[in-house]
Design an enzyme around this catalytic site. Structure first.
Site, PDB file in Angstrom:
ATOM      1  N   GLN A 131       0.864  -1.183   0.000  1.00 42.05           N
ATOM      2  CA  GLN A 131       0.000   0.000   0.000  1.00 42.05           C
ATOM      3  C   GLN A 131       0.902   1.235   0.000  1.00 42.05           C
ATOM      4  O   GLN A 131       1.720   1.396   0.913  1.00 42.05           O
ATOM      5  CB  GLN A 131      -0.866  -0.018   1.255  1.00 42.05           C
ATOM      6  CG  GLN A 131      -1.828   1.143   1.388  1.00 42.05           C
ATOM      7  CD  GLN A 131      -2.523   1.137   2.745  1.00 42.05           C
ATOM      8  OE1 GLN A 131      -1.950   0.676   3.727  1.00 42.05           O
ATOM      9  NE2 GLN A 131      -3.730   1.633   2.803  1.00 42.05           N
ATOM     10  N   SER A 134       0.927   6.727   2.304  1.00 44.08           N
ATOM     11  CA  SER A 134       1.556   7.753   3.148  1.00 44.08           C
ATOM     12  C   SER A 134       2.720   8.425   2.425  1.00 44.08           C
ATOM     13  O   SER A 134       3.425   7.796   1.634  1.00 44.08           O
ATOM     14  CB  SER A 134       2.085   7.133   4.438  1.00 44.08           C
ATOM     15  OG  SER A 134       1.050   6.489   5.129  1.00 44.08           O
ATOM     16  N   SER A 166       4.467  -0.863   4.017  1.00 43.67           N
ATOM     17  CA  SER A 166       4.795  -2.146   4.657  1.00 43.67           C
ATOM     18  C   SER A 166       5.214  -3.174   3.613  1.00 43.67           C
ATOM     19  O   SER A 166       4.501  -3.392   2.628  1.00 43.67           O
ATOM     20  CB  SER A 166       3.581  -2.697   5.419  1.00 43.67           C
ATOM     21  OG  SER A 166       3.232  -1.843   6.467  1.00 43.67           O
ATOM     22  N   GLU A 252      -9.674  -1.620   5.991  1.00 45.33           N
ATOM     23  CA  GLU A 252      -8.455  -1.679   6.780  1.00 45.33           C
ATOM     24  C   GLU A 252      -8.775  -1.501   8.265  1.00 45.33           C
ATOM     25  O   GLU A 252      -8.220  -2.168   9.116  1.00 45.33           O
ATOM     26  CB  GLU A 252      -7.513  -0.576   6.286  1.00 45.33           C
ATOM     27  CG  GLU A 252      -6.119  -0.653   6.857  1.00 45.33           C
ATOM     28  CD  GLU A 252      -5.169   0.351   6.210  1.00 45.33           C
ATOM     29  OE1 GLU A 252      -5.657   1.259   5.507  1.00 45.33           O
ATOM     30  OE2 GLU A 252      -3.968   0.220   6.427  1.00 45.33           O
ATOM     31  N   ASN A 370      -5.482   6.487  16.047  1.00 44.99           N
ATOM     32  CA  ASN A 370      -6.692   6.458  16.879  1.00 44.99           C
ATOM     33  C   ASN A 370      -7.202   7.857  17.198  1.00 44.99           C
ATOM     34  O   ASN A 370      -8.408   8.041  17.418  1.00 44.99           O
ATOM     35  CB  ASN A 370      -6.417   5.656  18.156  1.00 44.99           C
ATOM     36  CG  ASN A 370      -6.456   4.163  17.886  1.00 44.99           C
ATOM     37  OD1 ASN A 370      -6.461   3.744  16.725  1.00 44.99           O
ATOM     38  ND2 ASN A 370      -6.499   3.358  18.930  1.00 44.99           N
ATOM     39  N   GLU A 371      -6.296   8.842  17.217  1.00 44.65           N
ATOM     40  CA  GLU A 371      -6.771  10.222  17.437  1.00 44.65           C
ATOM     41  C   GLU A 371      -7.716  10.603  16.291  1.00 44.65           C
ATOM     42  O   GLU A 371      -8.790  11.184  16.517  1.00 44.65           O
ATOM     43  CB  GLU A 371      -5.590  11.205  17.496  1.00 44.65           C
ATOM     44  CG  GLU A 371      -4.727  11.108  18.748  1.00 44.65           C
ATOM     45  CD  GLU A 371      -3.722   9.956  18.701  1.00 44.65           C
ATOM     46  OE1 GLU A 371      -3.597   9.299  17.643  1.00 44.65           O
ATOM     47  OE2 GLU A 371      -3.070   9.697  19.730  1.00 44.65           O
TER      48      GLU A 371
HETATM   49  C1  LIG Z   1       3.072  -0.679  11.422  1.00 48.99           C
HETATM   50  C2  LIG Z   1       2.723   0.392  10.416  1.00 48.99           C
HETATM   51  C3  LIG Z   1       2.469   0.009   9.113  1.00 48.99           C
HETATM   52  C4  LIG Z   1       2.176   0.971   8.161  1.00 48.99           C
HETATM   53  N1  LIG Z   1       1.983   0.561   6.858  1.00 48.99           N
HETATM   54  C5  LIG Z   1       1.711   1.484   5.910  1.00 48.99           C
HETATM   55  C6  LIG Z   1       1.548   1.073   4.544  1.00 48.99           C
HETATM   56  O1  LIG Z   1       1.678  -0.112   4.215  1.00 48.99           O
HETATM   57  N2  LIG Z   1       1.287   2.006   3.620  1.00 48.99           N
HETATM   58  C7  LIG Z   1       1.149   3.324   3.935  1.00 48.99           C
HETATM   59  O2  LIG Z   1       0.870   4.112   3.047  1.00 48.99           O
HETATM   60  N3  LIG Z   1       1.325   3.771   5.212  1.00 48.99           N
HETATM   61  C8  LIG Z   1       1.605   2.865   6.206  1.00 48.99           C
HETATM   62  N4  LIG Z   1       1.804   3.275   7.509  1.00 48.99           N
HETATM   63  C9  LIG Z   1       1.783   4.709   7.806  1.00 48.99           C
HETATM   64  C10 LIG Z   1       0.565   5.145   8.599  1.00 48.99           C
HETATM   65  O3  LIG Z   1      -0.571   5.145   7.784  1.00 48.99           O
HETATM   66  C11 LIG Z   1       0.875   6.537   9.172  1.00 48.99           C
HETATM   67  O4  LIG Z   1       1.933   6.384  10.101  1.00 48.99           O
HETATM   68  C12 LIG Z   1      -0.324   7.152   9.854  1.00 48.99           C
HETATM   69  O5  LIG Z   1      -1.315   7.485   8.921  1.00 48.99           O
HETATM   70  C13 LIG Z   1       0.060   8.418  10.651  1.00 48.99           C
HETATM   71  O6  LIG Z   1       0.743   9.310   9.832  1.00 48.99           O
HETATM   72  P1  LIG Z   1       2.152   9.931  10.288  1.00 48.99           P
HETATM   73  O7  LIG Z   1       3.039   8.795  10.710  1.00 48.99           O
HETATM   74  O8  LIG Z   1       2.628  10.830   9.206  1.00 48.99           O
HETATM   75  O9  LIG Z   1       1.848  10.762  11.619  1.00 48.99           O
HETATM   76  P2  LIG Z   1       1.225  12.221  11.696  1.00 48.99           P
HETATM   77  O10 LIG Z   1       0.077  12.331  10.755  1.00 48.99           O
HETATM   78  O11 LIG Z   1       2.331  13.202  11.532  1.00 48.99           O
HETATM   79  O12 LIG Z   1       0.673  12.257  13.163  1.00 48.99           O
HETATM   80  C14 LIG Z   1       1.527  12.420  14.290  1.00 48.99           C
HETATM   81  C15 LIG Z   1       0.651  12.452  15.540  1.00 48.99           C
HETATM   82  O13 LIG Z   1      -0.246  13.585  15.503  1.00 48.99           O
HETATM   83  C16 LIG Z   1      -1.585  13.160  15.631  1.00 48.99           C
HETATM   84  N5  LIG Z   1      -2.458  13.952  14.772  1.00 48.99           N
HETATM   85  C17 LIG Z   1      -2.209  14.306  13.478  1.00 48.99           C
HETATM   86  N6  LIG Z   1      -3.261  15.007  12.992  1.00 48.99           N
HETATM   87  C18 LIG Z   1      -4.184  15.087  13.986  1.00 48.99           C
HETATM   88  C19 LIG Z   1      -5.495  15.672  14.100  1.00 48.99           C
HETATM   89  N7  LIG Z   1      -6.063  16.305  13.076  1.00 48.99           N
HETATM   90  N8  LIG Z   1      -6.145  15.536  15.272  1.00 48.99           N
HETATM   91  C20 LIG Z   1      -5.600  14.870  16.321  1.00 48.99           C
HETATM   92  N9  LIG Z   1      -4.352  14.305  16.274  1.00 48.99           N
HETATM   93  C21 LIG Z   1      -3.676  14.408  15.121  1.00 48.99           C
HETATM   94  C22 LIG Z   1      -1.598  11.710  15.158  1.00 48.99           C
HETATM   95  O14 LIG Z   1      -2.689  10.994  15.707  1.00 48.99           O
HETATM   96  C23 LIG Z   1      -0.249  11.218  15.670  1.00 48.99           C
HETATM   97  O15 LIG Z   1      -0.354  10.854  17.016  1.00 48.99           O
HETATM   98  C24 LIG Z   1       2.116   2.349   8.500  1.00 48.99           C
HETATM   99  C25 LIG Z   1       2.368   2.730   9.827  1.00 48.99           C
HETATM  100  C26 LIG Z   1       2.684   1.766  10.783  1.00 48.99           C
HETATM  101  C27 LIG Z   1       2.975   2.206  12.184  1.00 48.99           C
END
Ligand SMILES: Cc1cc2nc3c(=O)[nH]c(=O)nc-3n(C[C@H](O)[C@H](O)[C@H](O)COP(=O)(O)OP(=O)(O)OC[C@H]3O[C@@H](n4cnc5c(N)ncnc54)[C@H](O)[C@@H]3O)c2cc1C
Length: 392
Positions: A131, A134, A166, A252, A370-371
């Protein structure tokens, strides 16, 4: 077909016969020793071989139509399969992104030609999908993504950077979201997105593994430099990507990626660990063990209710967020209880629990944090006032 791959089959009575067949097959075939980690090159290929065994036995994609290698299984049969699969300690499903996320999307939004071309090699694990959603600046705020698809003769040229994909280090193909120009009219953030499929070894694609603390490469960055994708690899119409992606996301978060079988099996192992090592006078820990077991069972019943709703023509929407918050928090609590039971020996003796715990910690992050799910629940299920973008 409706919004989910598994909804067009009727919910049948408890599928005992099917469950027995699955049970017998798994008892005979599940490797005695766990396979090497799926996040290593060797482990990935060993898991691919396992997928092929499942496919040969007609057990890889039971809820799909028979013409694509499935068994037209009802949703309840699929849930029973998952329960037996996890109870038997069978290997992780290396093809899960394709099988459980892309396939439902193709059933709902793909063309007949796409299904005929893409589903059989997916079911046989000849093509394993990653996928690619991100981006470095677009995680929770997925609609901020900047990777582009520019129209060219017969297709599209993709450019940009994807991250946290992933198993992309070892996978064959990926499904991603890309921004397109919609003929001069200035589209909103969600409107200009298109759902596209590309090969991870296509010209112009560079995959850079992300090495984790333990040394394994469970993730990769994907760099795209004018990668050609034919029109036939657009899912839905150009500009419809957001709507289609949200349908993938509900799978998902909801039942297809994390079915109750996984948590029921872990809860059963926890009860067994408690019976073997717990101190009967420690009622606080006994309570946590019971809570974990009750939580897993509650998720099973909730999922069955969802199955009944889907079979009745319902769709999987924002409610999927409730399940996602529930199973991800349950998974952490369950593993923490196990590690507490094992005490300081957990790091030596508790390898499976420890690995499970580390993975559980990611549950509140992937599939939408979860947020974000709580905001979805507040705004879309409870009808609370929407938070403005500026306030976010
Ligand atoms: C094990 C694992 C597998 C994954 N696999 C894939 C994959 O296969 N393909 C893919 O595309 N992505 C994948 N991801 C990425 C995942 O989708 C992102 O990590 C996730 O969407 C969060 O984005 P970010 O890491 O950029 O964090 P950010 O978006 O930068 O968020 C950082 C923190 O701020 C909080 N936050 C951000 N915006 C808000 C808001 N509006 N209100 C409240 N809180 C907020 C978030 O909840 C988080 O705690 C994977 C992640 C993990 C951990």
């Amino acid at each position: 077909m409706t919004d989910t791959a598994v909804t067009d089959t009727a919910v049948t009575p408890d599928p005992d016969e099917f469950r027995a067949e699955v049970c017998d097959w798994l008892a005979a075939r599940v490797p005695a020793e766990p396979l090497p980690s799926v996040d290593t090159a060797e482990g990935f290929e060993r898991h691919r071989e396992w997928e092929r065994e499942l496919a040969a036995a007609g057990l890889a994609v039971i809820s799909w139509p028979a013409e694509y290698g499935g068994r037209d299984a009802s949703l309840l049969e699929w849930l029973a399969f998952e329960e037996e699969y996890y109870a038997a300690g069978a290997p992780a499903r290396v093809g899960q992104n394709g099988l459980f996320l892309l396939a439902p999307t193709l059933f709902a939004h793909g063309t007949r030609e796409q299904r005929d071309r893409l589903l059989p090699p997916m079911a046989r694990a000849d093509e394993i999908w990653a996928q690619a959603w991100s981006e470095p600046e677009a995680g929770s705020d997925l609609a901020a993504l900047r990777s582009r698809a520019v129209a060219t003769d017969g297709g599209w040229l993709l450019s940009g950077t994807k991250t946290w994909s992933s198993r992309a280090a070892f996978a064959d193909r990926a499904f991603g979201l890309f921004r397109v120009s919609l003929g001069g009219h200035s589209a909103g953030r969600h409107e200009g997105l298109t759902y596209l499929l590309f090969g991870l070894r296509d010209p112009g694609v560079t995959v850079r593994p992300i090495r984790q603390l333990g040394g394994e490469t469970g993730f990769a960055e994907i760099f795209l430099d004018d990668v050609f994708v034919p029109d036939a690899n657009v899912v839905g119409a150009p500009g419809e990507g957001w709507r289609i992606a949200m349908s993938t996301a509900s799978h998902e978060r909801g039942l297809s990626l994390r079915s109750p079988g996984r948590f029921l099996a872990a809860a059963a192992r926890l009860v067994e660990l408690w019976q073997r090592t717990g101190d009967p006078a420690d009622t606080a820990t006994a309570q946590r063990v019971a809570d974990a077991w009750i939580g897993a069972r509650a998720y099973q019943l909730h999922t069955r209710a969802t199955a009944a709703r889907l079979a009745d023509g319902g769709t999987l929407g924002a409610e999927a967020s409730l399940g996602k918050v529930f199973w991800s928090e349950l998974d952490i609590a369950l593993h923490e209880t196990a590690l507490d039971l094992l005490g300081p020996l957990a790091e030596i003796r508790g390898e499976r629990w420890l690995d499970g715990y580390l993975f559980a910690l990611a549950g509140p992050i992937y599939a939408g944090t979860n947020e974000i799910q709580r905001t979805v629940i507040a705004e879309r299920l409870l009808g609370l006032p929407r938070i403005s973008r500026a306030a976010r």
